[in-house]
Design a protein around this motif. Structure first.
Motif, PDB file in Angstrom:
ATOM      1  N   SER A  28       0.811  -1.221   0.000  1.00  0.00           N
ATOM      2  CA  SER A  28       0.000   0.000   0.000  1.00  0.00           C
ATOM      3  C   SER A  28       0.843   1.269   0.000  1.00  0.00           C
ATOM      4  O   SER A  28       0.296   2.367  -0.057  1.00  0.00           O
ATOM      5  CB  SER A  28      -0.998   0.000   1.169  1.00  0.00           C
ATOM      6  N   THR A  29       2.169   1.128   0.047  1.00  0.00           N
ATOM      7  CA  THR A  29       3.011   2.327  -0.095  1.00  0.00           C
ATOM      8  C   THR A  29       3.613   2.375  -1.495  1.00  0.00           C
ATOM      9  O   THR A  29       4.577   3.092  -1.737  1.00  0.00           O
ATOM     10  CB  THR A  29       4.162   2.351   0.933  1.00  0.00           C
ATOM     11  N   GLY A  30       3.037   1.594  -2.418  1.00  0.00           N
ATOM     12  CA  GLY A  30       3.571   1.571  -3.773  1.00  0.00           C
ATOM     13  C   GLY A  30       5.000   1.064  -3.779  1.00  0.00           C
ATOM     14  O   GLY A  30       5.852   1.546  -4.517  1.00  0.00           O
ATOM     15  N   ASN A  31       5.271   0.089  -2.906  1.00  0.00           N
ATOM     16  CA  ASN A  31       6.591  -0.530  -2.791  1.00  0.00           C
ATOM     17  C   ASN A  31       7.670   0.432  -2.286  1.00  0.00           C
ATOM     18  O   ASN A  31       8.859   0.189  -2.467  1.00  0.00           O
ATOM     19  CB  ASN A  31       7.021  -1.150  -4.123  1.00  0.00           C
ATOM     20  N   ASP A  32       7.270   1.529  -1.682  1.00  0.00           N
ATOM     21  CA  ASP A  32       8.216   2.479  -1.077  1.00  0.00           C
ATOM     22  C   ASP A  32       8.688   1.883   0.258  1.00  0.00           C
ATOM     23  O   ASP A  32       7.984   1.926   1.260  1.00  0.00           O
ATOM     24  CB  ASP A  32       7.488   3.818  -0.860  1.00  0.00           C
ATOM     25  N   LEU A  33       9.902   1.323   0.238  1.00  0.00           N
ATOM     26  CA  LEU A  33      10.390   0.574   1.400  1.00  0.00           C
ATOM     27  C   LEU A  33      10.607   1.468   2.619  1.00  0.00           C
ATOM     28  O   LEU A  33      10.242   1.117   3.740  1.00  0.00           O
ATOM     29  CB  LEU A  33      11.683  -0.176   1.048  1.00  0.00           C
ATOM     30  N   GLN A  34      11.207   2.647   2.393  1.00  0.00           N
ATOM     31  CA  GLN A  34      11.480   3.556   3.510  1.00  0.00           C
ATOM     32  C   GLN A  34      10.179   3.952   4.219  1.00  0.00           C
ATOM     33  O   GLN A  34      10.073   3.911   5.440  1.00  0.00           O
ATOM     34  CB  GLN A  34      12.218   4.806   3.003  1.00  0.00           C
ATOM     35  N   TRP A  35       9.213   4.326   3.402  1.00  0.00           N
ATOM     36  CA  TRP A  35       7.902   4.707   3.951  1.00  0.00           C
ATOM     37  C   TRP A  35       7.283   3.520   4.692  1.00  0.00           C
ATOM     38  O   TRP A  35       6.771   3.663   5.813  1.00  0.00           O
ATOM     39  CB  TRP A  35       7.006   5.193   2.811  1.00  0.00           C
ATOM     40  N   ALA A  36       7.356   2.327   4.074  1.00  0.00           N
ATOM     41  CA  ALA A  36       6.779   1.127   4.693  1.00  0.00           C
ATOM     42  C   ALA A  36       7.436   0.835   6.044  1.00  0.00           C
ATOM     43  O   ALA A  36       6.762   0.494   7.020  1.00  0.00           O
ATOM     44  CB  ALA A  36       6.916  -0.064   3.757  1.00  0.00           C
ATOM     45  N   GLU A  37       8.755   0.987   6.115  1.00  0.00           N
ATOM     46  CA  GLU A  37       9.461   0.746   7.383  1.00  0.00           C
ATOM     47  C   GLU A  37       9.024   1.738   8.447  1.00  0.00           C
ATOM     48  O   GLU A  37       8.857   1.381   9.621  1.00  0.00           O
ATOM     49  CB  GLU A  37      10.978   0.819   7.162  1.00  0.00           C
ATOM     50  N   ASP A  38       8.846   2.999   8.048  1.00  0.00           N
ATOM     51  CA  ASP A  38       8.362   4.015   8.991  1.00  0.00           C
ATOM     52  C   ASP A  38       6.971   3.657   9.507  1.00  0.00           C
ATOM     53  O   ASP A  38       6.675   3.823  10.694  1.00  0.00           O
ATOM     54  CB  ASP A  38       8.315   5.399   8.315  1.00  0.00           C
ATOM     55  N   VAL A  39       6.126   3.176   8.600  1.00  0.00           N
ATOM     56  CA  VAL A  39       4.751   2.811   8.980  1.00  0.00           C
ATOM     57  C   VAL A  39       4.771   1.645   9.970  1.00  0.00           C
ATOM     58  O   VAL A  39       4.056   1.669  10.980  1.00  0.00           O
ATOM     59  CB  VAL A  39       3.905   2.447   7.733  1.00  0.00           C
ATOM     60  N   VAL A  40       5.606   0.644   9.693  1.00  0.00           N
ATOM     61  CA  VAL A  40       5.696  -0.511  10.588  1.00  0.00           C
ATOM     62  C   VAL A  40       6.190  -0.060  11.964  1.00  0.00           C
ATOM     63  O   VAL A  40       5.654  -0.459  13.004  1.00  0.00           O
ATOM     64  CB  VAL A  40       6.619  -1.606  10.004  1.00  0.00           C
ATOM     65  N   GLN A  41       7.190   0.817  11.969  1.00  0.00           N
ATOM     66  CA  GLN A  41       7.727   1.298  13.245  1.00  0.00           C
ATOM     67  C   GLN A  41       6.652   2.030  14.044  1.00  0.00           C
ATOM     68  O   GLN A  41       6.477   1.781  15.241  1.00  0.00           O
ATOM     69  CB  GLN A  41       8.916   2.234  12.991  1.00  0.00           C
ATOM     70  N   GLU A  42       5.912   2.913  13.358  1.00  0.00           N
ATOM     71  CA  GLU A  42       4.866   3.660  14.060  1.00  0.00           C
ATOM     72  C   GLU A  42       3.770   2.722  14.568  1.00  0.00           C
ATOM     73  O   GLU A  42       3.206   2.916  15.651  1.00  0.00           O
ATOM     74  CB  GLU A  42       4.280   4.733  13.136  1.00  0.00           C
ATOM     75  N   THR A  43       3.476   1.693  13.764  1.00  0.00           N
ATOM     76  CA  THR A  43       2.460   0.709  14.168  1.00  0.00           C
ATOM     77  C   THR A  43       2.894  -0.022  15.437  1.00  0.00           C
ATOM     78  O   THR A  43       2.106  -0.199  16.374  1.00  0.00           O
ATOM     79  CB  THR A  43       2.217  -0.312  13.028  1.00  0.00           C
TER      80      THR A  43
END
Lengths: 184, 65
Positions: A41-56
């Motif tokens: 759901s981040t369009g394969n944007d890994l950095q953004w995805a990692e930030d989302v996982v961390q915040e989660t």
């Protein structure tokens, strides 16, 4: 130890070793699958995805009572929390929601394209099988990145009605997709 | 309150309603069960974004009013 876990462990140092252990287990158990899920759901944007996982994970730590739920419920909750973080991030990043952009035909040409397109057609068929009222609220909320209140204003019906129709619409959609074998 | 679970799963509640629903979720076994049932639905809906015909060719699927 991963950076997120180290950061959290630091915060927890003076508090509860049991809570720290729960976070570690949580991260080990769900961190990888969550990252794979969020990347879609981040369009394969890994950095953004990692930030989302961390915040989660940080949010999960703040609500540590929920970590005592059974694993399948924790997973469902984490998915929901992560999705909301992505949606909020997308709203901050752009005035225009991404899905309003014209779809790229090239998207269908990637290796798993035909399978994905097939699955998408199943979902589209299921959506078409819903009543007009149910389909409409799903389109005007989630598919257009709008809140219940925003959709209510556009549709000219009370927010409570949108919320209720969305509930019955999603339940109906889930039954249809389950019958077609694409949703558990 | 129970009907808010779909809006919660889809991430379309306002911030205030979101917090209110999460407090409800903590004590409602029915909503916890429905959360599990519905959690994968948004991913399925996301697949529509890879299907141009779903968004463009079919009037009921788009801004028809």
């Amino acid at each position: 130890m991963c950076p997120v876990l180290g950061h959290l462990a630091g915060k927890l140092e003076s508090t509860d070793a049991e809570a720290e252990h729960r976070i570690a287990v949580l991260y080990q158990e769900f961190g990888g699958p969550l990252l794979r899920h969020v990347r879609k759901s981040t369009g394969n944007d890994l950095q953004w995805a990692e930030d989302v996982v961390q915040e989660t994970i940080v949010r999960a730590w703040r609500h540590s009572a929920r970590l005592q739920w059974e694993p399948s419920l924790i997973w469902a909750w984490l998915l929901t929390v992560a999705r909301r973080i992505v949606i909020d991030g997308r709203r901050r990043k752009s005035v225009r929601p991404h899905e309003v952009e014209p779809p790229e035909v090239d998207m269908l040409a990637v290796p798993d394209g035909s399978e994905r397109a097939l699955s998408a057609m199943v979902v589209a068929d299921a959506l078409r099988s819903l009543s007009e009222e149910h389909r409409e609220v799903i389109e005007q909320t989630y598919l257009r990145d709008r809140t219940i209140n925003e959709a209510a204003e556009i549709l000219g019906i009370p927010p409570g009605t949108v919320k209720s129709r969305l509930y019955y619409g999603i339940r109906a959609l889930r039954v249809l997709l389950r019958d077609k074998g694409v949703a558990g | 309150m129970h009907e808010g679970v779909a809006a919660y799963v889809l991430g379309v509640l306002d911030e205030e309603e979101l917090e209110e629903f999460e407090r409800h979720l903590d004590t409602c076994a029915r909503c916890q069960a429905e959360l599990q049932d519905m959690a994968e639905i948004p991913s399925r809906l996301d697949e529509l974004k890879h299907l141009p015909s779903a968004a463009e060719d079919d009037p009921p699927m788009s801004m028809s009013r």
